[in-house]
Design a protein around this motif. Structure first.
Motif, PDB file in Angstrom:
ATOM      1  N   ASP A  25     107.003 -17.353  -4.096  1.00 21.30           N
ATOM      2  CA  ASP A  25     106.312 -18.712  -4.493  1.00 21.30           C
ATOM      3  C   ASP A  25     105.681 -18.669  -5.949  1.00 21.30           C
ATOM      4  OD1 ASP A  25     104.589 -20.790  -4.438  1.00 21.30           O
ATOM      5  OD2 ASP A  25     103.420 -20.145  -2.868  1.00 21.30           O
ATOM      6  N   PRO A  26     105.939 -19.505  -6.775  1.00 21.25           N
ATOM      7  CA  PRO A  26     105.594 -19.623  -8.218  1.00 21.25           C
ATOM      8  C   PRO A  26     104.131 -19.629  -8.173  1.00 21.25           C
ATOM      9  CG  PRO A  26     107.507 -21.206  -7.806  1.00 21.25           C
ATOM     10  CD  PRO A  26     107.102 -20.490  -6.563  1.00 21.25           C
ATOM     11  N   SER A  27     103.409 -20.186  -7.221  1.00 28.35           N
ATOM     12  CA  SER A  27     102.186 -20.326  -7.271  1.00 28.35           C
ATOM     13  C   SER A  27     101.440 -18.947  -7.078  1.00 28.35           C
ATOM     14  CB  SER A  27     101.221 -21.117  -5.980  1.00 28.35           C
ATOM     15  OG  SER A  27     101.709 -20.771  -4.881  1.00 28.35           O
ATOM     16  N   ALA A  28     101.864 -17.915  -6.458  1.00 27.69           N
ATOM     17  CA  ALA A  28     101.668 -16.634  -6.064  1.00 27.69           C
ATOM     18  C   ALA A  28     101.543 -15.914  -7.455  1.00 27.69           C
ATOM     19  CB  ALA A  28     102.213 -15.711  -4.930  1.00 27.69           C
ATOM     20  N   ILE A  29     102.542 -16.007  -8.030  1.00 27.37           N
ATOM     21  CA  ILE A  29     102.933 -15.352  -9.336  1.00 27.37           C
ATOM     22  C   ILE A  29     101.800 -16.012 -10.591  1.00 27.37           C
ATOM     23  CG2 ILE A  29     104.336 -15.146 -11.514  1.00 27.37           C
ATOM     24  CD1 ILE A  29     106.415 -14.782  -9.363  1.00 27.37           C
ATOM     25  N   GLY A  30     101.627 -17.417 -10.242  1.00 32.17           N
ATOM     26  CA  GLY A  30     100.652 -17.996 -11.148  1.00 32.17           C
ATOM     27  C   GLY A  30      99.075 -17.263 -11.007  1.00 32.17           C
ATOM     28  N   VAL A  31      98.940 -17.034  -9.876  1.00 28.45           N
ATOM     29  CA  VAL A  31      97.317 -16.553  -9.698  1.00 28.45           C
ATOM     30  C   VAL A  31      97.357 -15.281 -10.250  1.00 28.45           C
ATOM     31  CG1 VAL A  31      95.941 -15.635  -7.673  1.00 28.45           C
ATOM     32  CG2 VAL A  31      97.196 -17.697  -7.366  1.00 28.45           C
ATOM     33  N   VAL A  32      98.360 -14.316 -10.171  1.00 26.23           N
ATOM     34  CA  VAL A  32      98.401 -13.092 -10.733  1.00 26.23           C
ATOM     35  C   VAL A  32      98.143 -13.142 -12.148  1.00 26.23           C
ATOM     36  CG1 VAL A  32      99.583 -10.680 -11.186  1.00 26.23           C
ATOM     37  CG2 VAL A  32      99.460 -11.936  -8.627  1.00 26.23           C
ATOM     38  N   LEU A  33      98.879 -14.014 -12.904  1.00 28.90           N
ATOM     39  CA  LEU A  33      98.970 -14.322 -14.203  1.00 28.90           C
ATOM     40  C   LEU A  33      97.955 -14.851 -14.698  1.00 28.90           C
ATOM     41  CD1 LEU A  33     102.659 -15.499 -15.049  1.00 28.90           C
ATOM     42  CD2 LEU A  33     101.834 -13.152 -15.308  1.00 28.90           C
ATOM     43  N   THR A  34      97.132 -15.627 -13.979  1.00 29.23           N
ATOM     44  CA  THR A  34      95.747 -16.383 -14.283  1.00 29.23           C
ATOM     45  C   THR A  34      94.812 -15.144 -14.343  1.00 29.23           C
ATOM     46  OG1 THR A  34      96.354 -18.516 -13.458  1.00 29.23           O
ATOM     47  CG2 THR A  34      94.084 -17.950 -13.860  1.00 29.23           C
ATOM     48  N   GLU A  35      94.750 -14.333 -13.305  1.00 29.79           N
ATOM     49  CA  GLU A  35      93.827 -13.258 -13.090  1.00 29.79           C
ATOM     50  C   GLU A  35      93.862 -12.288 -14.492  1.00 29.79           C
ATOM     51  OE1 GLU A  35      91.709 -10.085 -10.065  1.00 29.79           O
ATOM     52  OE2 GLU A  35      93.585 -11.248  -9.666  1.00 29.79           O
ATOM     53  N   THR A 109      96.781  -2.494 -10.177  1.00 31.61           N
ATOM     54  CA  THR A 109      96.685  -3.634  -9.207  1.00 31.61           C
ATOM     55  C   THR A 109      97.393  -4.781  -9.452  1.00 31.61           C
ATOM     56  OG1 THR A 109      94.513  -2.761  -8.498  1.00 31.61           O
ATOM     57  CG2 THR A 109      95.321  -5.051  -7.529  1.00 31.61           C
ATOM     58  N   LEU A 110      97.262  -5.305 -10.791  1.00 26.28           N
ATOM     59  CA  LEU A 110      97.935  -6.452 -10.843  1.00 26.28           C
ATOM     60  C   LEU A 110      99.523  -6.272 -11.166  1.00 26.28           C
ATOM     61  CD1 LEU A 110      95.424  -8.685 -12.935  1.00 26.28           C
ATOM     62  CD2 LEU A 110      95.859  -8.627 -10.518  1.00 26.28           C
ATOM     63  N   ARG A 111      99.543  -5.056 -11.824  1.00 26.63           N
ATOM     64  CA  ARG A 111     101.105  -4.988 -12.439  1.00 26.63           C
ATOM     65  C   ARG A 111     102.211  -4.591 -11.066  1.00 26.63           C
ATOM     66  NH1 ARG A 111     103.565   0.085 -14.042  1.00 26.63           N
ATOM     67  NH2 ARG A 111     105.489  -0.520 -15.334  1.00 26.63           N
ATOM     68  N   PRO A 112     101.519  -3.578 -10.339  1.00 26.40           N
ATOM     69  CA  PRO A 112     102.685  -3.439  -9.224  1.00 26.40           C
ATOM     70  C   PRO A 112     102.825  -4.869  -8.397  1.00 26.40           C
ATOM     71  CG  PRO A 112     100.899  -1.817  -9.257  1.00 26.40           C
ATOM     72  CD  PRO A 112     100.419  -2.859 -10.339  1.00 26.40           C
ATOM     73  N   LEU A 113     101.551  -5.609  -8.355  1.00 27.42           N
ATOM     74  CA  LEU A 113     101.837  -6.785  -7.276  1.00 27.42           C
ATOM     75  C   LEU A 113     102.730  -7.874  -8.017  1.00 27.42           C
ATOM     76  CD1 LEU A 113     100.481  -8.176  -4.929  1.00 27.42           C
ATOM     77  CD2 LEU A 113      98.732  -9.291  -6.438  1.00 27.42           C
ATOM     78  N   LEU A 114     102.574  -7.981  -9.475  1.00 30.01           N
ATOM     79  CA  LEU A 114     103.511  -8.691  -9.885  1.00 30.01           C
ATOM     80  C   LEU A 114     104.768  -8.127 -10.130  1.00 30.01           C
ATOM     81  CD1 LEU A 114     103.699 -11.438 -11.547  1.00 30.01           C
ATOM     82  CD2 LEU A 114     103.248 -10.402 -13.677  1.00 30.01           C
ATOM     83  N   ALA A 115     105.174  -6.772 -10.149  1.00 33.07           N
ATOM     84  CA  ALA A 115     106.358  -6.225 -10.163  1.00 33.07           C
ATOM     85  C   ALA A 115     107.095  -6.589  -8.803  1.00 33.07           C
ATOM     86  CB  ALA A 115     106.264  -4.566 -10.402  1.00 33.07           C
ATOM     87  N   GLU A 116     106.433  -6.590  -7.648  1.00 29.58           N
ATOM     88  CA  GLU A 116     106.715  -6.819  -6.472  1.00 29.58           C
ATOM     89  C   GLU A 116     107.379  -8.203  -6.196  1.00 29.58           C
ATOM     90  OE1 GLU A 116     105.740  -6.548  -1.462  1.00 29.58           O
ATOM     91  OE2 GLU A 116     104.116  -5.842  -3.004  1.00 29.58           O
ATOM     92  N   TYR A 117     106.370  -9.100  -6.804  1.00 24.52           N
ATOM     93  CA  TYR A 117     106.662 -10.746  -6.568  1.00 24.52           C
ATOM     94  C   TYR A 117     107.986 -10.875  -7.477  1.00 24.52           C
ATOM     95  CZ  TYR A 117     102.197 -11.607  -4.587  1.00 24.52           C
ATOM     96  OH  TYR A 117     101.231 -11.620  -3.551  1.00 24.52           O
ATOM     97  N   THR A 118     108.178 -10.314  -8.885  1.00 29.19           N
ATOM     98  CA  THR A 118     109.386 -10.742  -9.462  1.00 29.19           C
ATOM     99  C   THR A 118     110.581  -9.741  -9.414  1.00 29.19           C
ATOM    100  OG1 THR A 118     108.396  -9.308 -11.277  1.00 29.19           O
ATOM    101  CG2 THR A 118     107.687 -11.606 -11.199  1.00 29.19           C
ATOM    102  N   ASN A 119     110.344  -8.631  -8.515  1.00 27.99           N
ATOM    103  CA  ASN A 119     111.391  -7.819  -8.436  1.00 27.99           C
ATOM    104  C   ASN A 119     111.643  -7.081  -9.829  1.00 27.99           C
ATOM    105  OD1 ASN A 119     112.964  -6.075  -6.805  1.00 27.99           O
ATOM    106  ND2 ASN A 119     114.919  -7.471  -7.171  1.00 27.99           N
TER     107      ASN A 119
END
Length: 201
Positions: A25-35, A109-119
């Motif tokens: 979901d691009p919105s989930a990635i967007g939330v992480v990038l916004t933070e 926190t943010l880096r592993p989360l975004l790594a999972e979202y984007t593979n």
């Protein structure tokens, strides 16, 4: 929340792994990038505050020493340096620690989360690179230690030594002892934090 905590724990033991994305979901990635953007802006503001504290300390030190050397003021004014410089140094230490905590949150926190979202485990890799490579270099550690000591603790210590022979009233003794307490507190906090800060190990 449990997922974020689990990912943060994984980051402390090594680099994020390539895993199947938990969300496309691009919105989930967007939330992480916004933070991430908000936190990076806060780090930039703290970096500006660091420079302000350094400039303020240097201004106070140069002004006081210059006036004393020019014989325009009494030598007792040197007693102000341990108070002012130690206080500024403690604020500076708080800014540095706060910036480090933000960087740890991004890396763990943010880096592993975004790594999972984007593979892709290469995303937001700078904070991890800092902690595993850049700050681990011996030259970086020595430079970090020496620069702080020269900028802050050295000035109060020299001032205390230089004024111990002119303490001719109880108020001067109170000011001197207060300077000693602040200087010891500053050095103690620096020593405790330096044992845990990656850039000083």
């Amino acid at each position: 929340m449990k997922q974020i905590d689990a990912l943060a724990g994984t980051a402390t033991s090594g680099s994020p792994r390539n895993v199947a994305p938990a969300s496309t979901d691009p919105s989930a990635i967007g939330v992480v990038l916004t933070e991430f953007t908000a936190l990076r802006n806060e780090i930039d503001n703290l970096a500006s505050a660091h420079r302000t504290m350094i400039n303020l300390n240097l201004t106070v030190v140069v002004a006081v020493i210059g006036l004393v050397l020019a014989n325009r003021v009494d030598q007792h004014l040197l007693l102000a340096l341990p108070l002012a410089s130690a206080a500024i140094g403690l604020v500076y230490q708080w800014y540095v620690l706060h910036a480090k905590n933000i960087g740890d949150y991004i890396d763990q926190t943010l880096r592993p989360l975004l790594a999972e979202y984007t593979n892709d485990d290469r995303v937001l890799a700078w904070e991890h690179q800092l902690r595993t490579t850049v700050y681990r270099r011996r030259g970086s550690a020595i430079a970090g230690q020496l620069s702080y000591i020269l900028l802050f603790p050295s000035v109060p210590v020299v001032s205390l030594v230089a004024t111990v022979h002119i303490l001719d009233t109880p108020w001067y003794w109170v000011a001197w002892c207060t300077g000693v307490v602040l200087s010891v507190a500053q050095l103690t906090i620096w020593w405790v934090q330096a044992r845990h800060w990656v850039c000083w190990t």
